[in-house]
Design a protein around this motif. Sequence first.
Motif, short mmCIF file in Angstrom:
data_model
loop_
_atom_site.label_atom_id
_atom_site.label_comp_id
_atom_site.label_asym_id
_atom_site.label_seq_id
_atom_site.Cartn_x
_atom_site.Cartn_y
_atom_site.Cartn_z
N PHE A 169 42.54 50.92 9.98
CA PHE A 169 41.39 51.50 10.66
C PHE A 169 40.68 52.55 9.81
O PHE A 169 39.48 52.79 9.96
CB PHE A 169 41.83 52.12 12.00
N ASP A 174 35.36 49.76 11.89
CA ASP A 174 34.96 48.77 12.89
C ASP A 174 36.12 47.88 13.32
O ASP A 174 35.99 47.10 14.26
CB ASP A 174 33.83 47.89 12.35
N ASP A 176 39.00 48.60 14.72
CA ASP A 176 39.51 48.92 16.05
C ASP A 176 38.64 48.29 17.12
O ASP A 176 39.14 47.65 18.05
CB ASP A 176 39.55 50.44 16.21
N SER A 177 37.33 48.45 17.01
CA SER A 177 36.41 47.89 17.98
C SER A 177 36.48 46.36 18.01
O SER A 177 36.48 45.74 19.07
CB SER A 177 34.98 48.34 17.66
N ALA A 178 36.58 45.77 16.82
CA ALA A 178 36.65 44.31 16.74
C ALA A 178 37.92 43.78 17.38
O ALA A 178 37.91 42.76 18.08
CB ALA A 178 36.56 43.86 15.28
N GLN A 179 39.03 44.49 17.17
CA GLN A 179 40.29 44.04 17.74
C GLN A 179 40.25 44.16 19.27
O GLN A 179 40.74 43.27 19.98
CB GLN A 179 41.46 44.84 17.18
N ILE A 180 39.69 45.24 19.77
CA ILE A 180 39.58 45.42 21.22
C ILE A 180 38.72 44.32 21.83
O ILE A 180 39.04 43.74 22.88
CB ILE A 180 39.01 46.81 21.55
N THR A 181 37.61 44.00 21.16
CA THR A 181 36.73 42.94 21.65
C THR A 181 37.46 41.60 21.68
O THR A 181 37.36 40.84 22.66
CB THR A 181 35.48 42.83 20.76
N ASP A 184 40.01 41.65 24.54
CA ASP A 184 39.35 41.47 25.83
C ASP A 184 38.97 40.00 26.04
O ASP A 184 39.12 39.46 27.14
CB ASP A 184 38.10 42.34 25.92
#
Length: 251
Positions: A169, A174, A176-181, A184
């Motif tokens: 990270f 980015d 972290d955001s990509a993994q969360i997306t 989800d």
Amino acid sequence: MSLSLSALAKLAEEEGRSTVELFAPRVRFRSVGHSDLDACLDWFAELVMTVDIDDADDVVVGSLDFTVIRLGTEDPIALCLDQFDGDHEMLAGLFDGNQLAEQVEEQFETLTVVTEAVLIPNIAFVTEPLRGHDLGLWLVAETIHRMLPTGMVLMWPYPVLCTGPAPDFDADPDADSAQITALDSAIGRLADHFGRCGLIPVESAPWALGMSTTFEALAVARSRLGAVGGTAVSLTLEQLRAASPPPAPDE
């Protein structure tokens, strides 16, 4: 007695067969007994099928481990959930002491009927060459029907969080955001998948799924999956040898 997939491949080869047909899926249950608490009963379901070789035992092609928790006992539900491997503890927020949380009771109308137990499916597994025939969904639905005549089902439809190296990270903000997306999206797809068993998102915890077996959702789901009971699949020796065996109860 039952055959493993590798044992079936050996038997078929001895019989001079290049393919075998598996048919008539059924579910067998056994108590595992890992829990020390009176409120918890942990179970293991085996998905077995008949093989078209005379006098051959049934073949184990899938499995589901699950827990049944009785409500209203002296054991706090969070303590029950903490005993087990996997992600049972993710569901702790859906309980209040030894009962369901108020928001869950309101959504699923459990206050209007006697709700004495909660069934929590963990990992449903079907060996690779038999996937794509809805056997996993059928296994989950049949397990709920047979093991929880009246009660509540709760589960967390979890995907594999990361199949490669952990993202850096610091080097890639980015990531972290990509993994969360991605997570989800995966949970959403799995929620849609298990929705075919009658499970719907829990409003107070959208990452979790729930269903009351008192109403019609399970009956409708089993009706739609009814044709799965007539599944028949022909497999080659190569497919049998390469297939992953279902987990054992203590794995």
